[in-house]
Scaffold this active site. Structure first.
Site, PDB file in Angstrom:
ATOM      1  N   ASP A 235      -2.909  -7.338  -2.147  1.00  0.00           N
ATOM      2  CA  ASP A 235      -3.447  -6.384  -1.094  1.00  0.00           C
ATOM      3  C   ASP A 235      -5.135  -6.953  -1.026  1.00  0.00           C
ATOM      4  O   ASP A 235      -5.688  -6.552  -0.170  1.00  0.00           O
ATOM      5  CB  ASP A 235      -3.387  -4.999  -1.555  1.00  0.00           C
ATOM      6  CG  ASP A 235      -3.952  -4.077  -0.353  1.00  0.00           C
ATOM      7  OD1 ASP A 235      -4.021  -4.735   0.651  1.00  0.00           O
ATOM      8  OD2 ASP A 235      -4.066  -2.943  -0.844  1.00  0.00           O
TER       9      ASP A 235
ATOM     10  N   LYS B 245       0.694  -1.276   0.098  1.00  0.00           N
ATOM     11  CA  LYS B 245      -0.067  -0.073  -0.012  1.00  0.00           C
ATOM     12  C   LYS B 245       0.790   1.071  -0.003  1.00  0.00           C
ATOM     13  O   LYS B 245       1.947   1.167   0.417  1.00  0.00           O
ATOM     14  CB  LYS B 245      -0.811  -0.046   1.269  1.00  0.00           C
ATOM     15  CG  LYS B 245      -1.845  -0.886   1.451  1.00  0.00           C
ATOM     16  CD  LYS B 245      -2.751  -0.659   2.601  1.00  0.00           C
ATOM     17  CE  LYS B 245      -4.089  -1.618   2.555  1.00  0.00           C
ATOM     18  NZ  LYS B 245      -4.962  -1.761   1.413  1.00  0.00           N
TER      19      LYS B 245
ATOM     20  N   ASP C 136      -8.117  -3.174  10.379  1.00  0.00           N
ATOM     21  CA  ASP C 136      -8.595  -4.268   9.406  1.00  0.00           C
ATOM     22  C   ASP C 136      -9.033  -5.569   9.973  1.00  0.00           C
ATOM     23  O   ASP C 136      -9.228  -6.630   9.398  1.00  0.00           O
ATOM     24  CB  ASP C 136      -7.311  -4.419   8.242  1.00  0.00           C
ATOM     25  CG  ASP C 136      -7.694  -4.984   6.925  1.00  0.00           C
ATOM     26  OD1 ASP C 136      -9.215  -4.646   6.562  1.00  0.00           O
ATOM     27  OD2 ASP C 136      -7.217  -5.485   6.048  1.00  0.00           O
TER      28      ASP C 136
ATOM     29  N   ARG D 256     -10.435 -11.450   1.459  1.00  0.00           N
ATOM     30  CA  ARG D 256     -11.237 -12.503   0.779  1.00  0.00           C
ATOM     31  C   ARG D 256     -10.471 -13.980   0.726  1.00  0.00           C
ATOM     32  O   ARG D 256     -11.060 -14.726   0.672  1.00  0.00           O
ATOM     33  CB  ARG D 256     -11.476 -11.938  -0.676  1.00  0.00           C
ATOM     34  CG  ARG D 256     -10.318 -11.698  -1.414  1.00  0.00           C
ATOM     35  CD  ARG D 256     -10.718 -10.939  -2.878  1.00  0.00           C
ATOM     36  NE  ARG D 256     -10.850  -9.438  -2.611  1.00  0.00           N
ATOM     37  CZ  ARG D 256     -11.046  -8.699  -3.435  1.00  0.00           C
ATOM     38  NH1 ARG D 256     -11.314  -8.980  -4.661  1.00  0.00           N
ATOM     39  NH2 ARG D 256     -11.182  -7.365  -3.139  1.00  0.00           N
TER      40      ARG D 256
HETATM   41  N1  BES Z   1      -8.403  -3.693   3.830  1.00  0.00           N
HETATM   42  C1  BES Z   1      -8.363  -3.430   2.739  1.00  0.00           C
HETATM   43  C2  BES Z   1      -9.572  -2.293   2.398  1.00  0.00           C
HETATM   44  C3  BES Z   1      -9.962  -1.124   3.039  1.00  0.00           C
HETATM   45  C4  BES Z   1      -9.791  -0.163   2.326  1.00  0.00           C
HETATM   46  C5  BES Z   1     -10.466  -1.180   4.360  1.00  0.00           C
HETATM   47  C6  BES Z   1      -9.951   1.354   3.103  1.00  0.00           C
HETATM   48  C7  BES Z   1     -10.707  -0.011   5.090  1.00  0.00           C
HETATM   49  C8  BES Z   1     -10.430   1.381   4.253  1.00  0.00           C
HETATM   50  C9  BES Z   1      -8.475  -4.334   1.718  1.00  0.00           C
HETATM   51  O1  BES Z   1      -7.619  -5.739   2.078  1.00  0.00           O
HETATM   52  C10 BES Z   1      -7.624  -3.883   0.338  1.00  0.00           C
HETATM   53  O2  BES Z   1      -6.582  -3.651   0.481  1.00  0.00           O
HETATM   54  N2  BES Z   1      -8.639  -4.095  -0.566  1.00  0.00           N
HETATM   55  C11 BES Z   1      -8.188  -3.712  -1.872  1.00  0.00           C
HETATM   56  C12 BES Z   1      -8.774  -4.583  -3.115  1.00  0.00           C
HETATM   57  C13 BES Z   1      -8.103  -4.251  -4.085  1.00  0.00           C
HETATM   58  C14 BES Z   1      -6.327  -4.533  -4.252  1.00  0.00           C
HETATM   59  C15 BES Z   1      -8.831  -4.978  -5.418  1.00  0.00           C
HETATM   60  C16 BES Z   1      -8.679  -2.096  -2.212  1.00  0.00           C
HETATM   61  O3  BES Z   1      -9.701  -2.036  -1.855  1.00  0.00           O
HETATM   62  O4  BES Z   1      -8.099  -1.324  -2.808  1.00  0.00           O
HETATM   63 ZN    ZN Z   2      -7.508  -5.709   4.251  1.00  0.00          ZN
HETATM   64 ZN    ZN Z   3      -5.502  -5.269   1.613  1.00  0.00          ZN
END
Ligand code: BES
Ligand code: ZN
Ligand code: ZN
Length: 474
Positions: A319, A249, A260, A323
């Site tokens: 990231d 990230k 998270d 899931r």
């Molecule tokens: N934990 C994050 C989602 C998240 C984002 C939670 C902002 C709370 C606030 C999740 O694991 C993630 O990083 N998701 C990615 C998915 C993408 C790589 C398809 C996202 O949302 O960018």
């Molecule tokens: Zn996450």
């Molecule tokens: Zn993530």
């Protein structure tokens, strides 16, 4: 601060005791206070403190459960900074159990703050928040019992979520769950360590945690009351930290990722409250506790994972880890043969883009179940809205090399494609029994909003509790 309900009219300004009156704007302009307040320039919008009488006037557009709950928080917060030891609150108009519950819950949830990491803890003179019920319209014992249980559970969930990632590791969550089962008494707790997860073939879950020096844990809490009429299984994403893994990230997006684990913490809070309320429903809470880190042994974009359900997963973005943990937990959860299966997860930033920071997304294949959950959530004071699946978005998670891909091939519709990914691991017999709740927005907001402080809100707990209680009635 304690909350209570008083049947006598103590609305008289005893020394050291303040008062508050919640009133609609239209009632205020007709009230005896209107003229006096007008001379100070207050015409019935927001709050006004009459110092002489130690009386806080709280004017709202309409009096309903949402405005009452928020007023409870706002009154308690207001007096926290003043030198009164108690505040007696009167509500203009009729009272009932749900109004009393909303006001007191708002007060208890409104004054929570995370002070664990401050060297000086702020002290407040305010010790008592008293609802005046002089016409005896409220079943005080029942209301107070539920308020205390739910508020305690939400605030405890907030506190664990706010706990720093150095401390709140998967093992820490497992220890918390074990202690919880001892404290509550009628809860069983089973912990699966790394070896057990290997035996269970939870390879997707394990891959996510591989580069962490903190071992993963699957936490399984269960509440099995005699004469239960239904079995509800809850699953929570418990990423104690999500740096993104090798698909790292950006710095600004990494901050707050201690939250998270919010879904995992929420399902522990829900089962605690339900067990204490003694509902006649069997409930299981399963937390996939892991840490998504980087290192030489990290799982990689291009890897293919063999999930517990037997389906293979192409990893294109490390990231999208939640899931991967969830599908193995959902697989374990389905072995318990649930009547209803619900997962809670801070799953996608896309859900926050779609609905804003204050609203959770409800997904699933059963329209009636989604509507039922949405109704309970809204009644509990949590904002939620349903996001619809469709066959075109499902095509976006097809993989050339494996059965399914962990990210969608388009940059749009990410909340739904994540939901559809989970759906691939729900067996046919449970498709109509499953809901996915994406709490990525409201779980953690770095500013005060509604009855929530800056930081963790405990999203999912109130909605989950109300939904389960409603199942007991149905
Ligand atoms: N934990 C994050 C989602 C998240 C984002 C939670 C902002 C709370 C606030 C999740 O694991 C993630 O990083 N998701 C990615 C998915 C993408 C790589 C398809 C996202 O949302 O960018
Ligand atoms: Zn996450
Ligand atoms: Zn993530």
């Amino acid at each position: 601060m304690k909350v209570s309900i008083s049947k006598t009219n103590t609305f008289s300004g005893t020394k050291g005791c303040a008062q508050a009156l919640l009133i609609s704007k239209s009632a205020f302009v007709k009230s005896p206070y209107a003229k006096l307040c007008k001379s100070f320039g207050f015409e019935g919008e927001g709050k006004f403190f009459l110092q002489e009488q130690a009386l806080l006037l709280v004017c709202v557009e309409v009096i309903n459960l949402d405005s009452i709950r928020e007023a409870g928080a706002s009154i308690a917060r207001y007096f926290r900074a003043l030198p009164y030891k108690s505040v007696s609150v009167a509500l203009n108009g009729k009272l009932d159990d749900s109004k009393a519950y909303a006001l007191l819950l708002g007060a208890l949830l409104g004054v929570y703050e995370c002070v664990s990491y401050k060297s000086k803890t702020p002290s407040s003179a305010l010790k008592e928040f008293i609802l005046l019920d002089k016409d005896n319209e409220v079943a005080s014992v029942n209301v107070l019992k539920k308020v205390h249980i739910v508020a305690q559970s939400v605030n405890e969930v907030r506190e664990i979520i706010n706990t720093i990632p150095q401390v709140a590791t998967p093992k820490y969550l497992a220890k918390y769950a074990k202690d919880l089962s001892k404290e509550v008494g009628n809860l069983e707790c089973k912990i699966l360590d790394e070896e057990a997860l290997q035996k269970e073939k939870m390879n997707a879950f394990l891959a996510v945690n591989r580069a962490s020096c903190n071992p993963p844990r699957l936490i399984h809490l269960s509440y099995k009351p005699k004469g239960a009429t239904k079995r509800i299984v809850l699953v929570g994403k418990g990423l104690t930290y999500d740096c993104g893994g090798l698909s790292l990230k950006p710095a600004d997006f990494m901050v707050t990722m201690k939250a998270d684990k919010s879904g995992g913490c929420a399902v522990m809070g829900i089962i605690k409250a339900i067990a204490q309320l003694g509902a006649k429903i069997e409930v299981h809470s399963i937390v996939g506790a892991a840490e998504n880190m980087i290192g030489g042994n990290a799982y990689k974009p291009d890897d293919v994972l063999y999930s517990r359900e037997g389906k293979t997963i192409e990893v294109r973005n490390t990231d999208a880890e939640g899931r991967l943990v969830l599908v193995d937990c959902l697989s374990y959860a389905q072995d318990l043969k649930p009547d209803i299966l619900i997962d809670f997860a801070t799953l996608t930033g896309a859900c926050v883009v779609a609905l804003g920071e204050y609203t959770s997304g409800i997904m699933g294949h059963n329209d009636k179940l989604k509507a039922q959950f949405e109704k309970c959530a809204l009644e509990s004071g949590e904002l939620m809205a349903t996001l619809p699946f469709n066959a075109h978005l499902k095509k976006l998670i097809e993989s050339k090399i494996a059965d399914v891909c962990n990210v969608g091939s388009s940059r749009y519709g990410g909340a739904i494609s994540a939901g559809l990914f989970l759906s691939q691991f729900i067996r046919e017999e449970f498709k109509q029994k499953w809901l996915h709740i994406d709490i990525a927005g409201p779980a953690y907001v770095e500013r005060e909003w509604d009855i929530n402080p800056s930081g963790a809100s405990g999203a999912g707990v109130r909605a989950g509790v109300e939904f389960i209680l409603a199942q007991g009635k149905a």
